[in-house]
Design a protein around this motif. Structure first.
Motif, PDB file in Angstrom:
ATOM      1  N   GLY A   1       0.780  -1.230   0.000  1.00 49.53           N
ATOM      2  CA  GLY A   1       0.000   0.000   0.000  1.00 49.53           C
ATOM      3  C   GLY A   1       0.810   1.276   0.000  1.00 49.53           C
ATOM      4  N   ALA A   2       2.122   1.177   0.043  1.00 48.00           N
ATOM      5  CA  ALA A   2       2.964   2.376   0.162  1.00 48.00           C
ATOM      6  C   ALA A   2       2.921   3.239  -1.090  1.00 48.00           C
ATOM      7  N   ALA A   3       3.001   2.613  -2.262  1.00 46.67           N
ATOM      8  CA  ALA A   3       3.028   3.398  -3.505  1.00 46.67           C
ATOM      9  C   ALA A   3       1.738   4.201  -3.654  1.00 46.67           C
ATOM     10  N   SER A   4       0.605   3.599  -3.345  1.00 47.16           N
ATOM     11  CA  SER A   4      -0.672   4.303  -3.439  1.00 47.16           C
ATOM     12  C   SER A   4      -0.724   5.482  -2.465  1.00 47.16           C
ATOM     13  N   LEU A   5      -0.298   5.249  -1.244  1.00 48.32           N
ATOM     14  CA  LEU A   5      -0.310   6.320  -0.250  1.00 48.32           C
ATOM     15  C   LEU A   5       0.602   7.468  -0.661  1.00 48.32           C
ATOM     16  N   LEU A   6       1.805   7.152  -1.091  1.00 46.81           N
ATOM     17  CA  LEU A   6       2.794   8.187  -1.394  1.00 46.81           C
ATOM     18  C   LEU A   6       2.499   8.949  -2.678  1.00 46.81           C
ATOM     19  N   THR A   7       1.824   8.290  -3.657  1.00 45.41           N
ATOM     20  CA  THR A   7       1.549   8.937  -4.948  1.00 45.41           C
ATOM     21  C   THR A   7       0.091   9.360  -5.100  1.00 45.41           C
ATOM     22  N   ARG A   8      -0.771   8.913  -4.185  1.00 46.64           N
ATOM     23  CA  ARG A   8      -2.217   9.143  -4.260  1.00 46.64           C
ATOM     24  C   ARG A   8      -2.842   8.499  -5.494  1.00 46.64           C
ATOM     25  N   ALA A   9      -2.181   7.519  -6.040  1.00 50.55           N
ATOM     26  CA  ALA A   9      -2.723   6.744  -7.158  1.00 50.55           C
ATOM     27  C   ALA A   9      -3.480   5.543  -6.598  1.00 50.55           C
ATOM     28  N   PRO A  10      -4.461   5.033  -7.325  1.00 51.64           N
ATOM     29  CA  PRO A  10      -5.186   3.852  -6.840  1.00 51.64           C
ATOM     30  C   PRO A  10      -4.255   2.650  -6.680  1.00 51.64           C
ATOM     31  N   CYS A  11      -4.576   1.806  -5.707  1.00 52.90           N
ATOM     32  CA  CYS A  11      -3.801   0.570  -5.499  1.00 52.90           C
ATOM     33  C   CYS A  11      -3.900  -0.302  -6.747  1.00 52.90           C
ATOM     34  N   SER A  12      -2.825  -0.954  -7.092  1.00 52.58           N
ATOM     35  CA  SER A  12      -2.824  -1.840  -8.254  1.00 52.58           C
ATOM     36  C   SER A  12      -3.129  -3.274  -7.864  1.00 52.58           C
ATOM     37  N   TYR A  13      -3.469  -3.514  -6.599  1.00 53.09           N
ATOM     38  CA  TYR A  13      -3.794  -4.850  -6.109  1.00 53.09           C
ATOM     39  C   TYR A  13      -4.620  -4.730  -4.832  1.00 53.09           C
ATOM     40  N   THR A  14      -5.274  -5.821  -4.479  1.00 50.27           N
ATOM     41  CA  THR A  14      -5.981  -5.932  -3.204  1.00 50.27           C
ATOM     42  C   THR A  14      -5.123  -6.775  -2.277  1.00 50.27           C
ATOM     43  N   VAL A  15      -5.063  -6.393  -1.027  1.00 53.68           N
ATOM     44  CA  VAL A  15      -4.294  -7.150  -0.046  1.00 53.68           C
ATOM     45  C   VAL A  15      -5.212  -7.532   1.104  1.00 53.68           C
ATOM     46  N   CYS A  16      -5.216  -8.812   1.438  1.00 57.25           N
ATOM     47  CA  CYS A  16      -5.967  -9.259   2.615  1.00 57.25           C
ATOM     48  C   CYS A  16      -5.074 -10.191   3.433  1.00 57.25           C
ATOM     49  N   ALA A  17      -5.388 -10.270   4.709  1.00 56.19           N
ATOM     50  CA  ALA A  17      -4.607 -11.132   5.599  1.00 56.19           C
ATOM     51  C   ALA A  17      -4.825 -12.591   5.209  1.00 56.19           C
ATOM     52  N   ASP A  18      -3.767 -13.329   5.104  1.00 55.94           N
ATOM     53  CA  ASP A  18      -3.813 -14.749   4.762  1.00 55.94           C
ATOM     54  C   ASP A  18      -4.008 -15.591   6.025  1.00 55.94           C
ATOM     55  N   GLU A  19      -3.695 -14.982   7.148  1.00 62.69           N
ATOM     56  CA  GLU A  19      -3.841 -15.592   8.458  1.00 62.69           C
ATOM     57  C   GLU A  19      -3.895 -14.449   9.461  1.00 62.69           C
ATOM     58  N   ARG A  20      -4.132 -14.738  10.711  1.00 64.97           N
ATOM     59  CA  ARG A  20      -4.117 -13.697  11.745  1.00 64.97           C
ATOM     60  C   ARG A  20      -2.749 -13.015  11.707  1.00 64.97           C
ATOM     61  N   SER A  21      -2.745 -11.685  11.487  1.00 62.28           N
ATOM     62  CA  SER A  21      -1.495 -10.979  11.245  1.00 62.28           C
ATOM     63  C   SER A  21      -1.422  -9.655  11.995  1.00 62.28           C
TER      64      SER A  21
END
Length: 129
Positions: free
Chosen positions: A68-88
Motif C-alpha cells: 500500500g505504500a506506492a498508493s499512499l505516497l503517490t495518491r494513485a489507486p492501489c494496483s492490487y488488493t491485499v488481505c490477511a492470509d492468516e491472523r497478522s
C-alpha cells in the motif's frame, strides 16, 4: 534502530483476521502497511480485465512485508488488493503520520519511498496468467 523506532511510533498496530482487507485494488490507500516479521502474512490479489486471481502469499520474512505504500505516497489507486492470509500483526502508517515524517524526518520519508519503489514491482509481478 532509530529509524525503525520512529516508524513504529508514527503508526498504529492492529491485528487483522484471516481474509480481512488491508487495501483494495482501484482505491487510494489512506495508509501504508507493514506486516510484522514472523507474525503473519498477506495475500496479494490482482484483477486485470478477465484475468483475476490470488497471487502467492507475500510472506513477511525476516524484515516484514510492505504493501500500500506506492498508493499512499503517490495518491494513485492501489494496483492490487491485499488481505490477511492468516491472523497478522500489521503496522499502519497513515497520511497524517507521513506528513509529519516529511517535515520532521525527511530522510525517513526518502527511505520509505525507496522501499516502496523496490517492493511495488515485487507485489504486482506475482500475477499468474
Amino acid at each position: 534502530e532509530a529509524d525503525a523506532a520512529l516508524l513504529v511510533a508514527s503508526g498504529s498496530w492492529r491485528v487483522y483476521g484471516e481474509d480481512e482487507v488491508l487495501c483494495e485494488q482501484g482505491e487510494v490507500s489512506e495508509a501504508l502497511f507493514l506486516v510484522a516479521p514472523g507474525h503473519g502474512s498477506v495475500l496479494v490479489e490482482v484483477e486485470v480485465g478477465h484475468v483475476a486471481g490470488a497471487i502467492p502469499s507475500l510472506l513477511t520474512g525476516q524484515h516484514g512485508g510492505l504493501v500500500g505504500a506506492a498508493s499512499l505516497l503517490t495518491r494513485a489507486p492501489c494496483s492490487y488488493t491485499v488481505c490477511a492470509d492468516e491472523r497478522s500483526w500489521v503496522l499502519a502508517i497513515d497520511r497524517t503520520a507521513i506528513r509529519h515524517l516529511s517535515t520532521q524526518h525527511p530522510h525517513l520519508l526518502i527511505r520509505l519511498q525507496q522501499m516502496a519503489l523496490l517492493q511495488e514491482p515485487l507485489n504486482t509481478r506475482r500475477l499468474r496468467v
